[in-house]
Scaffold this active site. Structure first.
Site, PDB file in Angstrom:
ATOM      1  N   ASN A   1       0.997  -1.364  -0.071  1.00  0.00           N
ATOM      2  CA  ASN A   1      -0.108   0.048   0.037  1.00  0.00           C
ATOM      3  C   ASN A   1       0.789   1.305   0.001  1.00  0.00           C
ATOM      4  OD1 ASN A   1      -2.971  -0.513   0.017  1.00  0.00           O
ATOM      5  ND2 ASN A   1      -2.270  -2.037   1.392  1.00  0.00           N
TER       6      ASN A   1
ATOM      7  N   LEU B   1      -2.174   1.507  18.612  1.00  0.00           N
ATOM      8  CA  LEU B   1      -1.890   2.750  18.833  1.00  0.00           C
ATOM      9  C   LEU B   1      -2.774   3.154  20.216  1.00  0.00           C
ATOM     10  CD1 LEU B   1      -2.297   4.351  15.315  1.00  0.00           C
ATOM     11  CD2 LEU B   1       0.074   3.959  16.748  1.00  0.00           C
TER      12      LEU B   1
ATOM     13  N   HIS C   1      -8.001  -0.928   5.811  1.00  0.00           N
ATOM     14  CA  HIS C   1      -8.549  -2.430   6.382  1.00  0.00           C
ATOM     15  C   HIS C   1      -9.033  -3.250   5.356  1.00  0.00           C
ATOM     16  CE1 HIS C   1      -9.452  -5.252   9.517  1.00  0.00           C
ATOM     17  NE2 HIS C   1     -10.319  -5.306   8.959  1.00  0.00           N
TER      18      HIS C   1
END
Ligand code: GRF
Length: 215
Positions: free
Chosen positions: A14, A93, A109
Site C-alpha cells: 500500500n 496505537l 483495512h
C-alpha cells in the site's frame, strides 16, 4: 501538497501504491517520512528506492505504548507531516496518539467495515461463506478498525476461493482506494460531520451486485 507520513510494519504494497500515485500528474500529496516499527520490513526498501526518508522506531526500544507513540509523533511532526497513513502497521496505537492525530490519521483495512474487524480477515470471510468482501479506508478512532469511512471497494467471493485468492482480489482494490482517499483529503474535499466522512462532489455508483450472479 499535503505532506504524508506512512507507517508500516511489513511488505509495504500500500505504501508502494501511494508512492506510485506520486508519479501521476497533479497528485496533491507528498510522502515526507516512512516509519517502520520493524527494521527488516521490506517496505523500507520501497521508500529508499523512491528517495523517501525512513525511520525505524522499534516498539521494543520503549517501555510501553505511550512513549513509543510519543517518539513517533515527534518524528512525524519533525518531518512536517500533516496526515498520517497507516499501511499495514501492526501495532495498536494509544488513545493519546489517536486523539492527537484525530481526523489526520487514516487506515486501510482489508474488509468491508464494520464487518470483519481485526486479523485473519480473509480466512474468516471464506469460513463464513460471505458472498462479497472488500476494503475500507477510514479515519482512526480508539476502538480498533472503527472510524468514519472515506472509501470502500467491493469484490465478489467465488465458491472456489481460498483466503489467498480473496486477499489478492481485495489487495488490488486497496491499491486503488488508498490513493483515492488520500487525494480526496489532500484536495480538501473530506470533512467529518457527526462521525460520518462527507465527501464534496462525490457520486455513488449506480447498479446493484448480486452473488450468485447466475444460477
Ligand atoms: C493490507 O492488507 C492492509 O489492508 C492491512 O495490512 C495489509 C498491509 O499490506 N492493514 P501491505 O504491507 O501494504 O502490502
Amino acid at each position: 501538497m499535503l505532506k504524508l507520513a506512512v507507517l508500516i510494519s511489513g511488505r509495504g504494497s500500500n505504501l508502494q501504491a501511494l508512492i506510485d500515485a506520486g508519479a501521476k500528474k497533479d497528485w496533491p500529496a507528498e510522502i515526507v517520512l516512512v516509519i517502520s516499527n520493524v527494521a527488516a520490513a521490506p517496505g523500507l526498501a520501497r521508500a529508499n528506492k523512491a528517495g523517501i526518508p525512513t525511520k525505524v522506531i522499534s516498539h521494543k526500544d520503549f517501555t510501553g505504548r505511550e512513549p513509543f507513540d510519543a517518539a513517533m509523533t515527534e518524528a512525524i511532526e519533525a518531518a512536517g507531516a500533516e496526515l498520517v497513513c497507516l499501511a499495514g502497521f501492526m501495532r495498536l496505537l494509544s488513545d493519546s496518539f489517536i486523539a492527537h492525530w484525530r481526523d489526520r490519521l487514516i487506515n486501510i483495512h482489508p474488509s468491508l467495515l464494520p464487518a470483519f474487524k481485526g486479523l485473519h480477515v480473509h480466512e474468516r470471510v471464506v469460513e463464513m461463506g460471505a458472498r462479497f468482501s472488500g476494503c475500507t479506508v477510514h479515519y482512526v478512532r480508539p476502538e480498533m478498525d472503527t472510524g468514519p469511512i472515506i472509501a470502500q471497494a467491493v469484490v465478489p467471493v467465488r465458491a472456489d476461493d481460498d483466503a489467498d485468492a480473496v486477499a489478492q482480489r481485495v489487495l488490488a482494490q486497496e491499491h486503488k482506494i488508498y490513493p483515492l482517499a488520500v487525494r480526496l483529503i489532500a484536495e480538501g474535499r473530506v470533512r467529518v460531520a457527526n462521525e460520518i466522512a462527507v465527501i464534496d462532489g462525490a457520486e455513488a455508483p449506480t447498479g446493484v451486485l448480486v452473488n450468485p450472479a447466475k444460477v
